[in-house]
Design a protein around this motif. Sequence first.
Motif, PDB file in Angstrom:
ATOM      1  N   TRP A 149      68.260  50.194 -27.573  1.00  0.00           N
ATOM      2  CA  TRP A 149      68.716  49.472 -28.500  1.00  0.00           C
ATOM      3  C   TRP A 149      69.945  49.524 -27.832  1.00  0.00           C
ATOM      4  N   GLN A 150      70.651  50.107 -26.901  1.00  0.00           N
ATOM      5  CA  GLN A 150      71.443  50.134 -26.430  1.00  0.00           C
ATOM      6  C   GLN A 150      71.880  49.075 -25.283  1.00  0.00           C
ATOM      7  N   ARG A 151      70.401  48.298 -24.989  1.00  0.00           N
ATOM      8  CA  ARG A 151      71.064  46.844 -24.678  1.00  0.00           C
ATOM      9  C   ARG A 151      71.105  45.900 -24.762  1.00  0.00           C
ATOM     10  N   VAL A 152      70.183  46.354 -26.548  1.00  0.00           N
ATOM     11  CA  VAL A 152      70.900  44.940 -27.666  1.00  0.00           C
ATOM     12  C   VAL A 152      72.049  45.195 -27.809  1.00  0.00           C
ATOM     13  N   ALA A 153      72.687  46.823 -28.212  1.00  0.00           N
ATOM     14  CA  ALA A 153      73.807  46.840 -28.889  1.00  0.00           C
ATOM     15  C   ALA A 153      75.262  45.919 -27.692  1.00  0.00           C
ATOM     16  N   LEU A 202      83.704  56.430 -27.402  1.00  0.00           N
ATOM     17  CA  LEU A 202      85.048  57.499 -27.957  1.00  0.00           C
ATOM     18  C   LEU A 202      86.240  56.165 -27.413  1.00  0.00           C
ATOM     19  N   GLN A 203      86.498  55.622 -26.568  1.00  0.00           N
ATOM     20  CA  GLN A 203      87.153  55.435 -25.895  1.00  0.00           C
ATOM     21  C   GLN A 203      87.603  53.588 -27.220  1.00  0.00           C
ATOM     22  N   HIS A 204      86.389  53.224 -27.386  1.00  0.00           N
ATOM     23  CA  HIS A 204      86.402  51.574 -28.144  1.00  0.00           C
ATOM     24  C   HIS A 204      86.288  52.054 -29.838  1.00  0.00           C
ATOM     25  N   THR A 205      86.485  53.217 -29.789  1.00  0.00           N
ATOM     26  CA  THR A 205      86.655  53.327 -31.296  1.00  0.00           C
ATOM     27  C   THR A 205      88.340  54.264 -31.226  1.00  0.00           C
ATOM     28  N   LYS A 206      88.739  53.872 -30.412  1.00  0.00           N
ATOM     29  CA  LYS A 206      90.021  54.244 -31.076  1.00  0.00           C
ATOM     30  C   LYS A 206      91.048  53.400 -30.956  1.00  0.00           C
ATOM     31  N   PRO A 207      91.852  53.495 -31.747  1.00  0.00           N
ATOM     32  CA  PRO A 207      92.855  51.873 -31.746  1.00  0.00           C
ATOM     33  C   PRO A 207      93.883  52.281 -31.022  1.00  0.00           C
ATOM     34  N   SER A 208      94.600  53.537 -30.781  1.00  0.00           N
ATOM     35  CA  SER A 208      95.471  53.432 -29.800  1.00  0.00           C
ATOM     36  C   SER A 208      94.890  53.119 -28.332  1.00  0.00           C
ATOM     37  N   ARG A 258      82.095  49.936 -33.123  1.00  0.00           N
ATOM     38  CA  ARG A 258      81.282  50.999 -33.866  1.00  0.00           C
ATOM     39  C   ARG A 258      79.924  50.355 -34.967  1.00  0.00           C
ATOM     40  N   ALA A 259      80.402  49.294 -35.848  1.00  0.00           N
ATOM     41  CA  ALA A 259      79.114  48.570 -35.666  1.00  0.00           C
ATOM     42  C   ALA A 259      78.146  48.700 -34.620  1.00  0.00           C
ATOM     43  N   HIS A 260      78.011  48.036 -33.951  1.00  0.00           N
ATOM     44  CA  HIS A 260      76.753  48.024 -33.143  1.00  0.00           C
ATOM     45  C   HIS A 260      76.100  49.406 -32.048  1.00  0.00           C
ATOM     46  N   ASN A 261      76.849  50.022 -31.947  1.00  0.00           N
ATOM     47  CA  ASN A 261      76.731  50.841 -31.240  1.00  0.00           C
ATOM     48  C   ASN A 261      76.747  52.201 -31.878  1.00  0.00           C
ATOM     49  N   ARG A 262      76.819  52.865 -33.109  1.00  0.00           N
ATOM     50  CA  ARG A 262      76.663  53.474 -33.374  1.00  0.00           C
ATOM     51  C   ARG A 262      75.433  54.365 -33.855  1.00  0.00           C
ATOM     52  N   ALA A 263      74.795  53.519 -34.267  1.00  0.00           N
ATOM     53  CA  ALA A 263      73.215  54.096 -34.122  1.00  0.00           C
ATOM     54  C   ALA A 263      72.504  54.485 -33.047  1.00  0.00           C
ATOM     55  N   PRO A 264      72.327  53.673 -31.931  1.00  0.00           N
ATOM     56  CA  PRO A 264      72.191  53.869 -30.503  1.00  0.00           C
ATOM     57  C   PRO A 264      72.728  55.455 -29.847  1.00  0.00           C
ATOM     58  N   MET A 265      74.076  55.468 -30.631  1.00  0.00           N
ATOM     59  CA  MET A 265      74.619  56.572 -30.300  1.00  0.00           C
ATOM     60  C   MET A 265      74.691  57.892 -30.529  1.00  0.00           C
ATOM     61  N   GLN A 266      73.726  57.895 -31.317  1.00  0.00           N
ATOM     62  CA  GLN A 266      72.928  58.874 -32.047  1.00  0.00           C
ATOM     63  C   GLN A 266      71.929  59.596 -31.881  1.00  0.00           C
ATOM     64  N   LEU A 267      71.251  58.575 -30.884  1.00  0.00           N
ATOM     65  CA  LEU A 267      69.727  58.871 -29.616  1.00  0.00           C
ATOM     66  C   LEU A 267      71.040  59.207 -28.748  1.00  0.00           C
ATOM     67  N   TRP A 268      71.552  58.718 -27.752  1.00  0.00           N
ATOM     68  CA  TRP A 268      71.730  59.464 -27.092  1.00  0.00           C
ATOM     69  C   TRP A 268      72.569  61.235 -27.309  1.00  0.00           C
TER      70      TRP A 268
END
Length: 282
Positions: free
Chosen positions: A272-276, A144-150, A220-230
């Motif tokens: 997956w998260q380690r790779v991401a 949530l932090q890293h995908t928030k431009p502000s 977002r490109a690298h972490n969205r998919a593992p985030m869905q698993l979490w």
Amino acid sequence: DVEDPVNLWVHRPLAYAFVALIYRTSITPNQVTLMALIVGSVAGALFLVGTKTALLFGGICLWSSAILDGADGILARAKRQFSDVGRAIDGAADGLVAVLTVLPAFYHLWVTHHSVLQLVLMPVAIGTTLFHVYLFDFYKEAYLQHTKPSWDGRPERLSDITARIERLKAERAPWYARLTTGIYLGLVQNQIRAVSALNPRALRHHLTFPVSADSVRIYRAHNRAPMQLWAMVSTAPHAYLMSICAMFDRLDIYLWLRVIAANAVFVIACIWQRVASARTSA
């Protein structure tokens, strides 16, 4: 991006509807948190009663508690009454509801089946569930932090939480504010220890990040998919799966889902998260 489909399409709309009903009243977010705690406690009491009717209503109460747990944050944002103390209280209430429902549910399993195998698996289910939720919360906050431009690029430091505790003591804040903030500090410390062991590249509490449109896109490109698993091993699936199993008096199925299915998802998510995290860092 950080929620499983049931939580997104069932829990959230119901929570928003509840907030719409109470928004113009004097009810506060912390009072909604208290409602969630009370309803969850009633669920635990009904699991102890153990009749089919009690289990049915216990499951309904637990699911209702999960919906209220989402509503307190929505109300806090809508009324602009969010605070670090409120977040700590919410987290402590979640943990207390888990204790007050899981232990009675497993007690019901024991008195119903007297299965030694189930008895052995119960602490495994409890311990791994706590571990899953700890890590989900860590990666959710990071996402949530890293995908928030502000975002200003500065994660919360342990020193920030420690200073908050000292300030609450100096201000003679209510005991529950001091207690829950102390619990929150312990949670963050445990998260750091766990991530240090499993995925050191993901640690962020000591860093400051440059934030740009590119950094948001990359994260977002690298972490969205593992985030869905979490999200699949977070508190929401725990609540609704346990609720459904309780309604049909099949808490044994819930036990096996937590021990086998949830841990399988967890292992895949960790790898997956380690790779991401490595790709994101690069």
